[in-house]
Design a protein around this motif. Sequence first.
Motif, short mmCIF file in Angstrom:
data_model
loop_
_atom_site.label_atom_id
_atom_site.label_comp_id
_atom_site.label_asym_id
_atom_site.label_seq_id
_atom_site.Cartn_x
_atom_site.Cartn_y
_atom_site.Cartn_z
N THR A 23 8.24 51.70 37.04
CA THR A 23 8.82 52.32 36.18
C THR A 23 10.34 52.56 36.51
O THR A 23 11.40 52.79 35.91
N LEU A 24 10.41 53.09 37.81
CA LEU A 24 11.47 53.06 38.58
C LEU A 24 12.51 51.97 38.64
O LEU A 24 13.70 52.11 38.32
N LEU A 25 11.82 50.90 38.76
CA LEU A 25 12.51 49.75 38.88
C LEU A 25 13.29 49.41 37.59
O LEU A 25 14.34 48.82 37.67
N GLN A 26 12.50 49.58 36.48
CA GLN A 26 12.94 49.41 35.05
C GLN A 26 14.22 50.15 35.18
O GLN A 26 15.05 49.58 34.49
N THR A 27 14.26 51.34 35.30
CA THR A 27 15.32 52.09 35.21
C THR A 27 16.58 51.77 35.73
O THR A 27 17.66 51.97 35.56
N THR A 28 16.56 51.39 37.08
CA THR A 28 17.51 50.70 37.89
C THR A 28 18.15 49.61 37.27
O THR A 28 19.32 49.17 37.40
N LEU A 29 17.31 48.60 36.98
CA LEU A 29 17.67 47.17 36.41
C LEU A 29 18.21 47.18 35.08
O LEU A 29 19.10 46.41 34.62
N ALA A 30 17.75 47.95 34.12
CA ALA A 30 18.16 48.08 32.76
C ALA A 30 19.35 48.71 32.46
O ALA A 30 19.98 48.55 31.41
N ALA A 31 20.02 49.68 33.46
CA ALA A 31 21.10 50.41 33.10
C ALA A 31 22.37 49.71 33.36
O ALA A 31 22.74 48.89 34.60
N ASN A 32 23.13 49.38 32.45
CA ASN A 32 24.41 48.71 32.47
C ASN A 32 25.19 49.41 31.31
O ASN A 32 25.37 49.00 30.37
N PRO A 33 25.87 50.55 31.80
CA PRO A 33 26.61 51.54 30.50
C PRO A 33 27.63 50.71 30.23
O PRO A 33 28.40 50.05 30.79
N ILE A 34 27.86 51.12 29.04
CA ILE A 34 29.14 50.48 28.35
C ILE A 34 30.37 51.57 28.11
O ILE A 34 29.82 52.66 27.84
N SER A 35 31.46 51.28 28.46
CA SER A 35 32.69 52.19 28.34
C SER A 35 33.11 51.83 27.02
O SER A 35 33.63 50.95 26.74
N PHE A 36 33.79 53.23 26.58
CA PHE A 36 34.55 53.31 25.44
C PHE A 36 35.87 54.09 25.58
O PHE A 36 35.83 54.87 26.37
N CYS A 37 36.99 53.85 24.86
CA CYS A 37 37.98 54.46 24.83
C CYS A 37 38.47 55.17 23.53
O CYS A 37 38.05 54.28 22.48
N LYS A 38 38.30 56.26 23.47
CA LYS A 38 38.60 57.30 22.26
C LYS A 38 39.87 57.69 22.12
O LYS A 38 40.51 58.37 22.74
N CYS A 39 40.65 57.19 21.06
CA CYS A 39 42.18 57.44 20.88
C CYS A 39 42.33 58.23 19.76
O CYS A 39 41.68 58.21 18.68
N ILE A 40 42.83 59.69 19.85
CA ILE A 40 43.06 60.58 18.93
C ILE A 40 44.40 60.76 18.69
O ILE A 40 45.26 61.31 19.64
N CYS A 41 45.02 60.58 17.46
CA CYS A 41 46.19 61.40 17.09
C CYS A 41 45.93 61.97 15.89
O CYS A 41 45.79 61.35 14.78
N GLY A 42 46.14 63.31 15.87
CA GLY A 42 46.34 63.98 14.74
C GLY A 42 44.66 64.24 14.26
O GLY A 42 43.59 64.34 14.91
N GLN A 43 44.54 63.84 12.92
CA GLN A 43 43.10 63.56 12.52
C GLN A 43 42.58 62.00 12.40
O GLN A 43 41.42 61.95 12.25
N GLU A 44 43.36 61.37 13.02
CA GLU A 44 42.86 59.84 13.20
C GLU A 44 42.32 59.56 14.56
O GLU A 44 42.55 60.29 15.43
N LYS A 45 40.92 59.08 14.54
CA LYS A 45 40.18 58.69 15.63
C LYS A 45 39.89 57.38 15.80
O LYS A 45 39.46 56.79 14.53
N PHE A 46 40.00 56.57 16.93
CA PHE A 46 39.91 55.09 16.91
C PHE A 46 39.27 55.08 18.16
O PHE A 46 39.62 55.31 19.33
N ILE A 47 37.92 54.20 18.04
CA ILE A 47 37.21 54.07 19.21
C ILE A 47 37.30 52.50 19.53
O ILE A 47 36.94 51.69 18.63
N VAL A 48 37.60 52.25 21.05
CA VAL A 48 37.72 50.84 21.22
C VAL A 48 36.58 50.65 22.46
O VAL A 48 36.48 51.55 23.37
N THR A 49 35.95 49.50 22.46
CA THR A 49 35.25 49.18 23.66
C THR A 49 36.06 48.50 24.96
O THR A 49 36.78 47.72 24.60
N LEU A 50 35.78 48.93 26.04
CA LEU A 50 36.66 48.53 26.97
C LEU A 50 35.98 47.45 27.55
O LEU A 50 34.66 47.38 27.73
N PRO A 51 36.65 46.37 28.06
CA PRO A 51 36.20 45.29 28.69
C PRO A 51 35.36 45.71 30.15
O PRO A 51 35.92 46.61 30.60
N ARG A 52 34.38 45.12 30.26
CA ARG A 52 33.56 45.38 31.62
C ARG A 52 34.13 44.63 32.72
O ARG A 52 35.04 43.57 32.64
#
Length: 146
Positions: A23-52
Amino acid sequence: MARTRLSRSSRIIILLALFCLLTLLQTTLAANPISFCKCICGQEKFIVTLPRDTQYPVFGGSSKACGSCTKTFCLDTNPDMCKDVGTGEGDELTTTCFERDSYKDQFIVYLFLTVTFGLLGFAGLQPFLKGLWQRRQQRSYSQMPM
């Protein structure tokens, strides 16, 4: 060569330890988080996936990706974002970097599942273990003949 035989309780303990390690091995191997950039300008919001980071994808790759979440990055990916707000120069633009499926989140989920199934398994085995314990007690404390 004499072959040693493990008792039933020793086998159960070894199986439980192996299950916990897997179980502990699975948690360490399966984790590869994805980063996102959230751009906020007034009421507009735009989310972009960042390259790894391809050089070190698991160890620190996402933290290096958050360094590219800037105002210029947001304006390059969506040039029409801040046209209606203020001067349109990006002064009102705010950026936020966040991760989805982080190590901590996955660890908490796997820990919850492990504890839940462990308790269910113990509740299912409890009558069997109680019967074994009673039989063992009867054998060790039998009455002496008169």
